[in-house]
Design a protein around this motif. Structure first.
Motif, mmCIF file in Angstrom:
data_model
loop_
_atom_site.group_PDB
_atom_site.id
_atom_site.type_symbol
_atom_site.label_atom_id
_atom_site.label_comp_id
_atom_site.label_asym_id
_atom_site.label_seq_id
_atom_site.Cartn_x
_atom_site.Cartn_y
_atom_site.Cartn_z
ATOM 1 N N TRP B 56 -19.148 -64.047 17.509
ATOM 2 C CA TRP B 56 -20.586 -64.242 17.526
ATOM 3 C C TRP B 56 -21.097 -64.223 18.959
ATOM 4 C CZ3 TRP B 56 -17.794 -65.281 13.447
ATOM 5 C CH2 TRP B 56 -18.395 -65.284 12.169
ATOM 6 N N GLY B 57 -22.286 -63.656 19.158
ATOM 7 C CA GLY B 57 -22.867 -63.584 20.489
ATOM 8 C C GLY B 57 -23.602 -64.863 20.830
ATOM 9 N N PRO B 58 -24.119 -64.954 22.034
ATOM 10 C CA PRO B 58 -24.803 -66.172 22.457
ATOM 11 C C PRO B 58 -26.082 -66.445 21.668
ATOM 12 C CG PRO B 58 -24.953 -64.474 24.148
ATOM 13 C CD PRO B 58 -24.028 -63.965 23.113
ATOM 14 N N GLU B 59 -26.661 -65.417 21.037
ATOM 15 C CA GLU B 59 -27.902 -65.616 20.270
ATOM 16 C C GLU B 59 -27.629 -66.154 18.887
ATOM 17 O OE1 GLU B 59 -30.853 -64.379 21.999
ATOM 18 O OE2 GLU B 59 -29.320 -64.324 23.553
ATOM 19 N N GLY B 60 -26.355 -66.163 18.446
ATOM 20 C CA GLY B 60 -26.041 -66.669 17.116
ATOM 21 C C GLY B 60 -25.789 -65.571 16.096
ATOM 22 N N ALA B 61 -25.974 -64.316 16.507
ATOM 23 C CA ALA B 61 -25.716 -63.226 15.564
ATOM 24 C C ALA B 61 -24.322 -62.668 15.801
ATOM 25 C CB ALA B 61 -26.758 -62.119 15.780
ATOM 26 N N PRO B 62 -23.650 -62.241 14.742
ATOM 27 C CA PRO B 62 -22.293 -61.714 14.915
ATOM 28 C C PRO B 62 -22.309 -60.397 15.682
ATOM 29 C CG PRO B 62 -23.023 -61.451 12.647
ATOM 30 C CD PRO B 62 -24.086 -62.240 13.339
ATOM 31 N N ASP B 63 -21.401 -60.205 16.594
ATOM 32 C CA ASP B 63 -21.373 -58.956 17.355
ATOM 33 C C ASP B 63 -19.996 -58.323 17.394
ATOM 34 O OD1 ASP B 63 -21.465 -60.545 20.670
ATOM 35 O OD2 ASP B 63 -20.010 -60.616 19.024
ATOM 36 N N GLY B 64 -19.057 -58.871 16.627
ATOM 37 C CA GLY B 64 -17.717 -58.272 16.610
ATOM 38 C C GLY B 64 -17.086 -58.485 15.254
ATOM 39 N N THR B 118 -7.573 -73.374 12.662
ATOM 40 C CA THR B 118 -7.687 -73.156 11.222
ATOM 41 C C THR B 118 -9.074 -73.582 10.730
ATOM 42 O OG1 THR B 118 -6.570 -75.257 10.834
ATOM 43 C CG2 THR B 118 -5.229 -73.280 10.692
ATOM 44 N N ALA B 119 -9.615 -74.663 11.301
ATOM 45 C CA ALA B 119 -10.967 -75.076 10.891
ATOM 46 C C ALA B 119 -11.975 -73.972 11.216
ATOM 47 C CB ALA B 119 -11.351 -76.375 11.592
ATOM 48 N N LEU B 120 -11.895 -73.429 12.425
ATOM 49 C CA LEU B 120 -12.809 -72.345 12.811
ATOM 50 C C LEU B 120 -12.704 -71.167 11.866
ATOM 51 C CD1 LEU B 120 -12.472 -72.206 16.710
ATOM 52 C CD2 LEU B 120 -14.532 -72.701 15.398
ATOM 53 N N PHE B 121 -11.465 -70.785 11.546
ATOM 54 C CA PHE B 121 -11.296 -69.634 10.661
ATOM 55 C C PHE B 121 -11.817 -69.924 9.257
ATOM 56 C CE2 PHE B 121 -9.227 -65.869 12.286
ATOM 57 C CZ PHE B 121 -8.839 -66.253 13.553
ATOM 58 N N ALA B 125 -14.812 -67.892 7.456
ATOM 59 C CA ALA B 125 -14.682 -67.193 6.183
ATOM 60 C C ALA B 125 -15.669 -67.753 5.166
ATOM 61 C CB ALA B 125 -13.252 -67.314 5.665
ATOM 62 N N ALA B 126 -15.763 -69.087 5.096
ATOM 63 C CA ALA B 126 -16.663 -69.714 4.111
ATOM 64 C C ALA B 126 -18.093 -69.234 4.299
ATOM 65 C CB ALA B 126 -16.578 -71.233 4.242
ATOM 66 N N ALA B 127 -18.500 -69.037 5.571
ATOM 67 C CA ALA B 127 -19.876 -68.615 5.854
ATOM 68 C C ALA B 127 -20.147 -67.187 5.385
ATOM 69 C CB ALA B 127 -20.146 -68.719 7.350
ATOM 70 N N GLN B 128 -19.078 -66.421 5.169
ATOM 71 C CA GLN B 128 -19.274 -65.011 4.810
ATOM 72 C C GLN B 128 -18.986 -64.731 3.345
ATOM 73 O OE1 GLN B 128 -17.784 -62.122 7.857
ATOM 74 N NE2 GLN B 128 -17.078 -63.999 8.877
ATOM 75 N N ARG B 129 -18.798 -65.796 2.556
ATOM 76 C CA ARG B 129 -18.550 -65.570 1.133
ATOM 77 C C ARG B 129 -19.809 -65.024 0.480
ATOM 78 N NH1 ARG B 129 -16.260 -70.881 -1.514
ATOM 79 N NH2 ARG B 129 -16.078 -69.519 -3.330
ATOM 80 N N GLY B 130 -19.635 -63.980 -0.293
ATOM 81 C CA GLY B 130 -20.749 -63.443 -1.083
ATOM 82 C C GLY B 130 -21.656 -62.489 -0.326
ATOM 83 N N ILE B 131 -21.360 -62.163 0.923
ATOM 84 C CA ILE B 131 -22.195 -61.170 1.599
ATOM 85 C C ILE B 131 -21.447 -59.844 1.675
ATOM 86 C CG2 ILE B 131 -23.405 -62.925 2.958
ATOM 87 C CD1 ILE B 131 -21.792 -62.063 5.364
ATOM 88 N N GLY B 141 -22.573 -71.608 14.831
ATOM 89 C CA GLY B 141 -22.527 -72.464 16.014
ATOM 90 C C GLY B 141 -22.275 -73.917 15.682
ATOM 91 N N LEU B 142 -23.012 -74.448 14.700
ATOM 92 C CA LEU B 142 -22.846 -75.857 14.343
ATOM 93 C C LEU B 142 -21.415 -76.140 13.878
ATOM 94 C CD1 LEU B 142 -24.190 -78.607 13.910
ATOM 95 C CD2 LEU B 142 -24.715 -77.886 11.580
ATOM 96 N N TRP B 143 -20.880 -75.201 13.098
ATOM 97 C CA TRP B 143 -19.541 -75.409 12.571
ATOM 98 C C TRP B 143 -18.487 -75.419 13.678
ATOM 99 C CZ3 TRP B 143 -20.078 -77.579 8.292
ATOM 100 C CH2 TRP B 143 -21.053 -77.177 7.372
ATOM 101 N N VAL B 144 -18.772 -74.705 14.774
ATOM 102 C CA VAL B 144 -17.845 -74.726 15.907
ATOM 103 C C VAL B 144 -17.735 -76.145 16.452
ATOM 104 C CG1 VAL B 144 -17.451 -73.927 18.269
ATOM 105 C CG2 VAL B 144 -18.213 -72.312 16.531
ATOM 106 N N PHE B 145 -18.923 -76.790 16.641
ATOM 107 C CA PHE B 145 -18.908 -78.172 17.138
ATOM 108 C C PHE B 145 -18.181 -79.104 16.167
ATOM 109 C CE2 PHE B 145 -21.060 -78.119 21.014
ATOM 110 C CZ PHE B 145 -22.090 -77.189 20.957
ATOM 111 N N ILE B 146 -18.467 -78.901 14.877
ATOM 112 C CA ILE B 146 -17.827 -79.761 13.877
ATOM 113 C C ILE B 146 -16.308 -79.572 13.910
ATOM 114 C CG2 ILE B 146 -17.590 -80.209 11.411
ATOM 115 C CD1 ILE B 146 -20.519 -79.568 11.074
#
Lengths: 116, 348
Positions: B56-64, B118-121, B125-131, B141-146
């Motif tokens: 993810w890029g600094p703006e919060g959108a995925p870039d890779g 493993t938490a990050l991964f 993955a959970a964030a991309q279910r169904g897209i 971003g929030l999940w990274v901190f968590i």
């Protein structure tokens, strides 16, 4: 590198220092290309005049064991390797002399005057 | 001063308990969390876009993005490999029979890193279910901190749950006192250079930091002022880290009957310990990773700090204030004999 001096001894301090450094070089404690500690540090540590230490280093330079380079200090030459090889022979010679009743000083004198 | 012989039976049992706990915390649990993540990935496989967003890029959108398979492989390789390497090295280096707080800490760090990964991964993955397209992936971003929070909590528990065992390793032979006339004095000079594993580890650290600095700078737009500050900060950090690492490459060590000193050839850092502050001195055999967590100017939770540039014999100066300073250097026996002479009858 261990350097020990005894100010109460008859031997001049510079000679004691040279002796220690020579022994360390012969034992492989400093490899050719390696540097000796700076004369100033040795002098401060031992509490002697820096010229005393320089005298010791100059003696070793005259023997070809080290080179005194500006900026880098006292650098051990390739003669150190040769000395390492000879040391074993020397110990054998001294041991044999002792069993034959010949003092190391006698041996040293003959070595010094030897013409090959 | 030096009365350590064979260990007592309870010490041997303590070390066994501590090692077992470290294996569970530092190898078994990380592998379990990796296995769990693999299971979740496989369960969700058909709900995830392929390729998946992976950066993810600094703006919060995925870039890779990376393919599902590569993501899984990456997670497994690092998530399993890193703890195995860390805990494995600690266990291997402590095989001579010592155990300290540093060993506990390293095992806990192994679990911290694999939990984080493993938490990050999993969140990723959970964030991309169904897209359908990875470019639609939401901001994580929030999940990274968590994830950092969870990992830190787990890591702290991992440390606390291990037994607090402290056993010194097999003692190394100490030198004979110097055989000198009372009027004689002895001085000792030594130097030590960073060993190959240390150079490789620190070089990797430098490379990683500079890559991070450049990749952040690359992604920052000219108009984005706050992100520019971050980029500059990263460069300053990279320069500082490089400087810190470069001064760690070679140290000159000195011992005489007035005290001990060790200084970098760069002039700083340096440590000077006068004989009045020394309670005792001894030769030790150091395992850098197990006892200090790495190479360089180290400090442990147990009050032991020092210059650890290679494995093997070194000088340990035990100070009157209870802490101790260690330097790994050739000729340590001579240095200890010289310092011992300076301590005279005041040892131990």
């Amino acid at each position: 590198m261990l350097i020990t001096i005894d100010t109460a001894s008859d031997r001049p301090v510079y000679e004691q220092i040279a002796s220690c450094v020579r022994a360390e070089i012969a034992a492989g404690g400093v490899a050719p290309g390696g540097t000796l500690p700076p004369a100033r540090s040795v002098a401060t540590s031992l509490g002697v005049n820096v010229h005393t230490v320089l005298h010791a280093y100059q003696e070793l330079r005259d023997e070809g064991l080290i080179e005194l380079r500006r900026g880098k200090g006292a650098v051990v030459t390739g003669v150190a390797d040769a000395l390492g090889e000879l040391v074993r022979d020397v110990h054998g010679l001294v041991a044999r002399a002792r069993t034959l009743g010949v003092a190391p000083e006698t041996l040293a004198s003959i070595m010094r005057d030897a013409r090959v | 001063m030096n009365g350590e012989g064979k260990k007592s039976r309870s010490q041997v049992e303590d070390i066994l308990r501590a090692r077992t706990a470290a294996i569970v915390v530092g190898i078994v649990l990380p592998l379990v969390s990796v296995a769990l993540t693999v299971v979740l990935f496989m369960l969700w496989r058909h709900e995830l876009p392929d390729p998946m967003a992976s950066h993810w890029g600094p703006e919060g959108a995925p870039d890779g993005s990376l393919s599902f398979g590569l993501n899984l492989l990456l997670m497994t390789a690092i998530g399993a490999g890193l703890p195995l390497l860390m805990t494995g090295t600690v266990l291997f280096q402590s095989r001579r029979g010592g155990w300290s707080t540093t060993n506990r800490f390293m095992a806990a760090m192994a679990l911290w890193s694999s939990t984080l990964l493993t938490a990050l991964f999993i969140w990723m993955a959970a964030a991309q279910r169904g897209i359908d397209d990875w470019r639609d992936a939401p901001d994580i971003g929030l999940w990274v901190f968590i994830s950092f929070g969870i990992a830190t909590l787990v890591g702290a528990l991992a440390y606390l749950v291990q037994p607090a065992v402290h056993v010194l390793p097999e003692q190394v032979a100490q030198p004979e006192p110097l055989d000198l006339a009372p009027s004689a004095q002895a001085v000792w000079f030594g130097e030590v250079t960073l060993s190959k594993p240390g150079v490789i580890t620190l070089a990797c650290a430098i490379v990683v930091v500079w890559i991070a600095a450049f990749s952040i700078a690359w992604n920052v737009g000219a108009e984005d002022a706050s992100a520019q500050w971050v980029a500059w900060f990263m460069f300053v950090l990279a320069v500082l880290m490089t400087a810190m690492i470069l001064v760690m490459v070679k140290f000159r060590v000195h011992a005489d009957e007035r005290g001990f000193s060790a200084r970098s050839i760069a002039g700083w850092p340096k440590t000077v310990i006068p004989v009045t502050e020394i309670a005792d001195v001894k030769v030790v055999d150091v395992q850098p990773f197990a006892e200090f967590g790495g190479w360089g100017w180290r400090t442990t939770l147990g009050g032991r700090s020092g210059i650890v540039l290679r494995a093997g014999k070194g000088i340990e100066v035990m100070k009157t204030n209870g802490s101790s300073f260690v330097v790994t250097v050739d000729g340590a026996e001579q240095a200890v004999a010289v310092l011992g002479r300076g301590l005279g009858g005041n040892r131990g």
